[in-house]
Design a protein around this motif. Structure first.
Motif, PDB file in Angstrom:
ATOM      1  N   SER A   1      -0.747  75.901  15.308  1.00 35.38           N
ATOM      2  CA  SER A   1      -1.374  74.578  15.330  1.00 35.38           C
ATOM      3  C   SER A   1      -2.890  74.712  15.200  1.00 35.38           C
ATOM      4  N   TYR A   2      -3.406  74.402  14.016  1.00 37.06           N
ATOM      5  CA  TYR A   2      -4.858  74.390  13.812  1.00 37.06           C
ATOM      6  C   TYR A   2      -5.406  73.114  14.441  1.00 37.06           C
ATOM      7  N   ARG A   3      -6.227  73.262  15.482  1.00 38.32           N
ATOM      8  CA  ARG A   3      -6.657  72.118  16.290  1.00 38.32           C
ATOM      9  C   ARG A   3      -7.944  71.470  15.811  1.00 38.32           C
ATOM     10  N   ARG A   4      -8.963  72.267  15.523  1.00 39.88           N
ATOM     11  CA  ARG A   4     -10.261  71.728  15.107  1.00 39.88           C
ATOM     12  C   ARG A   4     -10.969  72.750  14.237  1.00 39.88           C
ATOM     13  N   TYR A   5     -11.998  72.280  13.535  1.00 40.98           N
ATOM     14  CA  TYR A   5     -12.834  73.212  12.769  1.00 40.98           C
ATOM     15  C   TYR A   5     -14.260  72.692  12.742  1.00 40.98           C
TER      16      TYR A   5
ATOM     17  N   HIS B   1      -8.437  72.623   5.345  1.00 48.25           N
ATOM     18  CA  HIS B   1      -7.827  72.314   6.635  1.00 48.25           C
ATOM     19  C   HIS B   1      -6.553  71.485   6.450  1.00 48.25           C
ATOM     20  N   ALA B   2      -6.585  70.543   5.540  1.00 45.62           N
ATOM     21  CA  ALA B   2      -5.395  69.737   5.251  1.00 45.62           C
ATOM     22  C   ALA B   2      -4.251  70.632   4.770  1.00 45.62           C
ATOM     23  N   ALA B   3      -4.574  71.626   3.955  1.00 46.16           N
ATOM     24  CA  ALA B   3      -3.555  72.573   3.488  1.00 46.16           C
ATOM     25  C   ALA B   3      -3.015  73.396   4.653  1.00 46.16           C
ATOM     26  N   ASP B   4      -3.891  73.782   5.589  1.00 46.27           N
ATOM     27  CA  ASP B   4      -3.441  74.492   6.784  1.00 46.27           C
ATOM     28  C   ASP B   4      -2.442  73.641   7.568  1.00 46.27           C
ATOM     29  N   LEU B   5      -2.759  72.362   7.738  1.00 43.58           N
ATOM     30  CA  LEU B   5      -1.887  71.469   8.503  1.00 43.58           C
ATOM     31  C   LEU B   5      -0.515  71.329   7.854  1.00 43.58           C
ATOM     32  N   GLN B   6      -0.472  71.362   6.538  1.00 40.95           N
ATOM     33  CA  GLN B   6       0.804  71.256   5.824  1.00 40.95           C
ATOM     34  C   GLN B   6       1.629  72.537   5.943  1.00 40.95           C
TER      35      GLN B   6
END
Length: 83
Positions: free
Chosen positions: A36-40, A23-28
Motif C-alpha cells: 500500500s503506497y500511502r503518500r509521496y 503514483h497512480a500506476a503504483d496504486l493500480q
C-alpha cells in the motif's frame, strides 16, 4: 505491516505531474503484491521523490515500482511513524 520510505534520486528535475502519474500506476499495481503506497513527496528541482509505503518487505515494494513504471528507488529504509 512494515513501513518503508523510499528515495528516488534522478539525474535531473522532475515534475509533480509526472510523479502523480507514476503514483497512480503504483496504486493500480500494488494490490497484486500486498503493498500500500500511502503518500509521496516531490522535490521537483532536485529530482528527488520520496514514497511512504506499507509492504511485507522492501523487495515487494520495489517490485510494485518496477512493474508499474520502471522507476525503482535509489534507497529504501524501514521507518516508524511518529505523531
Amino acid at each position: 505491516m512494515p513501513l518503508f520510505m523510499d528515495i528516488h534520486e534522478l539525474d535531473g528535475p522532475v515534475t509533480a505531474a509526472d510523479v502523480a502519474q507514476a503514483h497512480a500506476a503504483d496504486l493500480q499495481t500494488q494490490g497484486q503484491y500486498g503493498v500500500s503506497y500511502r503518500r509521496y513527496w516531490v522535490d521537483e528541482e532536485g529530482g528527488r521523490i520520496f514514497c511512504l509505503v506499507e509492504a511485507p518487505s522492501a523487495e515487494l515494494a520495489t517490485s510494485v515500482h518496477r512493474e508499474a513504471h520502471g522507476l525503482v528507488a535509489t534507497r529504501i529504509h524501514p521507518v516508524q511513524e511518529g505523531s
